[in-house]
Design an enzyme around this catalytic site. Structure first.
Site, PDB file in Angstrom:
ATOM      1  N   GLU A   1       0.834  -1.212   0.000  1.00 57.89           N
ATOM      2  CA  GLU A   1       0.000   0.000   0.000  1.00 57.89           C
ATOM      3  C   GLU A   1       0.869   1.263   0.000  1.00 57.89           C
ATOM      4  OE1 GLU A   1      -3.514   1.849   2.935  1.00 57.89           O
ATOM      5  OE2 GLU A   1      -2.296   0.139   3.572  1.00 57.89           O
TER       6      GLU A   1
ATOM      7  N   CYS B   1      -5.516  -3.114   2.031  1.00 55.33           N
ATOM      8  CA  CYS B   1      -5.391  -3.205   3.488  1.00 55.33           C
ATOM      9  C   CYS B   1      -6.729  -3.373   4.204  1.00 55.33           C
ATOM     10  CB  CYS B   1      -4.620  -1.996   4.022  1.00 55.33           C
ATOM     11  SG  CYS B   1      -3.804  -2.314   5.620  1.00 55.33           S
TER      12      CYS B   1
ATOM     13  N   LYS C   1      -9.327   2.761  -2.431  1.00 60.50           N
ATOM     14  CA  LYS C   1      -9.610   2.089  -1.165  1.00 60.50           C
ATOM     15  C   LYS C   1     -10.946   2.535  -0.604  1.00 60.50           C
ATOM     16  CE  LYS C   1      -7.289   1.278   3.331  1.00 60.50           C
ATOM     17  NZ  LYS C   1      -6.057   1.579   4.096  1.00 60.50           N
TER      18      LYS C   1
END
Length: 543
Positions: A45, A149, A113
């Protein structure tokens, strides 16, 4: 039969170093294509800027730096490779935590994300807007979904990708270490795989960044939740994984499941990596610390030597009239065993000079903790002077138990740049010393066995003014890490007078902790990014 060769590129980035991080990406990809020209290389990330970039993301030039790095990669990456990489990206006036797929000189897909963590050490909602849609693309005949994540800790993003046709999820991570974290990660990823019927490749960052340590431990699981490939913890690694489709679905082939480090080994490695990267990334020549003959400084020295090598470590014994010969001898023995530079600088002349200067101010007043604190401050001045002259970082040696209750001296033993044991309770210090000695001779046994003492007064012992450390650490874990009230802790079997006294000390000493150096975080609630209490407060423990 459709197939992929995937490289989990578990790399150690430097926050803000766009050029250096871009070079690391190119080096990894160029090496990978020597074996597999059309491979998929998956990075962590926010690789381009490093994690966590914090308020660097608010700088006006960050967009330009991102675009320059992306353009450089698109021009330099080998055309046959598929490169999956994280970066911040602005779109329609909003900044997103993004993952892009580069292939053939283009960004062929980009994901934003969706799940933005805003707890413990995370505050992504301060910087990023949340995405709201999946990203699925075909890579050499296999349908691949992207996630980042926190997305894998929630059901919705993974299910969206599966509903959009994904059979393989690539999950880019910057997941920091705390005790037990690796097992929690695998459990969450296995659950997502079973829920969605998708295989998952989980690639994590490695390295120290200020108080955070990222432990790597990247892995891949099949749709049924079997671990097919793993990367080691606490070191950079590139780990290959083969993915192929047969009649029953995707077949993942790798090096299989590797055992996680045992708890003490993992904490030890986290401390070592945190010190090494803080010193090296901030370009210090080495470290210097006060070696008192006590257990905390003994463990700090051991970590420093493991992290940097003995040639970059200086240990300074600074005896006073209350320092025992045992302490002087044990400090010398450990320094000799570990091969570090060892100096002895008595503080008696410095202390006397201060007391002479303060004689008029102190006239008619009896001795108290002021004189004890002055000893610590004499030592702090010496260490900081050595630091200034030699370009070495001062490592302080206070543990979490002491920091919690204020058993430390501002501008004395708290003076320095990095506290290795800041999140390590005293009882864990003892366990880590014993663990370290299983790896080879290091810490004298009587340093571990003797009752802890600051040696600032005759026959002084820590337990003269604190509960036994096993009791203290239990109270602190419940109050600091679990947010339990005084009454709940007492109900768990602790003595009321001890609980109330410890909690009062914790609350009163926030002002000290706010001025303390940072240190490696190893628990879910360290004294740093994830515990932000007011200094001036009317809060009382009964609330």
């Amino acid at each position: 039969m459709a197939s992929l060769q995937i490289l989990m590129a578990q790399i150690n980035t430097l926050v803000g170093d766009f050029e250096g991080n871009t070079r690391r990406v190119l080096d990894a990809v160029n090496t990978a294509v020597e074996s597999h020209p059309d491979c998929v290389v998956v990075f962590p990330e926010l690789t381009l800027c490093g994690y966590p970039p914090e308020d660097l993301l608010l700088r006006p030039s960050v967009d330009l730096r991102v675009e320059e790095s992306l353009n450089h990669l698109l021009a330099q990456l080998p055309g046959g490779a598929w490169v999956v990489i994280g970066y911040p990206r602005r779109s329609q006036g909003q900044l997103f935590n993004a993952a892009g797929v580069m292939h053939g000189g283009e960004i062929v897909a980009e994901y934003h994300k969706q799940a933005l963590p805003n707890y413990q050490v995370f505050d992504e909602k301060r910087y990023f807007a949340a995405g709201d849609s999946p990203c699925v693309l075909s890579v050499q005949g296999i349908s691949v979904g992207l996630s980042i994540c926190e997305d894998i800790w929630e059901s919705s993003p993974a299910q969206q990708a599966a509903d959009a046709g994904a059979e393989l999820l690539l999950n880019l991570n910057a997941s920091p270490f705390h005790r037990g974290k690796s097992q929690d990660r695998q459990a969450a990823v296995i659950q997502r795989a079973k829920e969605t019927g998708c295989a998952v490749v989980y690639v994590n960052q490695v390295g120290g960044q200020d108080e955070l340590v990222f432990d790597g431990g990247s892995f891949a699981v099949t749709a049924s939740g079997e671990v097919a490939a793993t990367a080691p913890h606490f070191v950079e690694s590139t780990q290959w994984l083969s993915v192929a489709r047969n009649d029953s679905g995707l077949l993942l082939t790798g090096n299989g499941a590797m055992a996680d480090p045992e708890d003490l080994a993992a904490v030890w490695q986290a401390l070592v990596l945190g010190v090494r990267d803080y010193v090296n990334k901030n370009r210090f020549n080495g470290v210097v610390l006060g070696l008192s003959g006590g257990i905390d400084s003994a463990l700090t020295l051991a970590v420093a030597v493991e992290a940097l090598g003995p040639e970059r470590v200086e240990a300074v014994m600074m005896p006073f009239r209350y320092t025992s010969q045992m302490s002087i001898d044990d400090a010398a023995e450990q320094s000799n065993t570990q091969g570090v530079t060892h100096k002895v600088i008595p503080i008696e002349p410095i202390y006397n000079a201060f007391m002479d200067s303060l004689a008029d101010e102190f006239e008619g007043m009896g001795a108290d903790t002021t004189e004890e604190n002055l000893q610590a401050r004499c030592r702090g001045v010496l260490l900081m002077s050595i630091s200034n002259k030699k370009g070495s970082l001062v490592l302080t040696t206070g543990n979490k138990s002491e920091m919690a209750v204020g058993y430390s001296t501002l501008y004395g033993d708290m003076a320095g740049g990095f506290d290795v044991l800041k999140d390590v309770p005293k009882t864990l210090v003892t366990a880590l010393c014993r663990y370290r000695n299983t790896l080879g001779p290091c810490i004298p046994e009587r340093v571990i066995e003797r009752p802890p003492s600051a040696e600032l007064a005759p026959d002084q012992k820590d337990e003269d003014s604190l509960p036994p450390y096993d009791v203290l650490d239990r109270i602190l874990e419940m109050y600091v890490e679990q947010d339990m009230s005084a009454e709940a802790i007492i109900a768990a079997g602790l003595q009321r007078d001890q609980v109330e006294r410890v909690i009062r000390l914790v609350d009163l000493n926030e002002y000290k902790r706010r001025q303390a150096p940072i240190g490696v975080r190893i628990t879910q609630r360290g004294f740093g990014r994830d515990r932000r209490y007011p200094i001036t407060s009317g809060w009382r423990m009964g609330h």
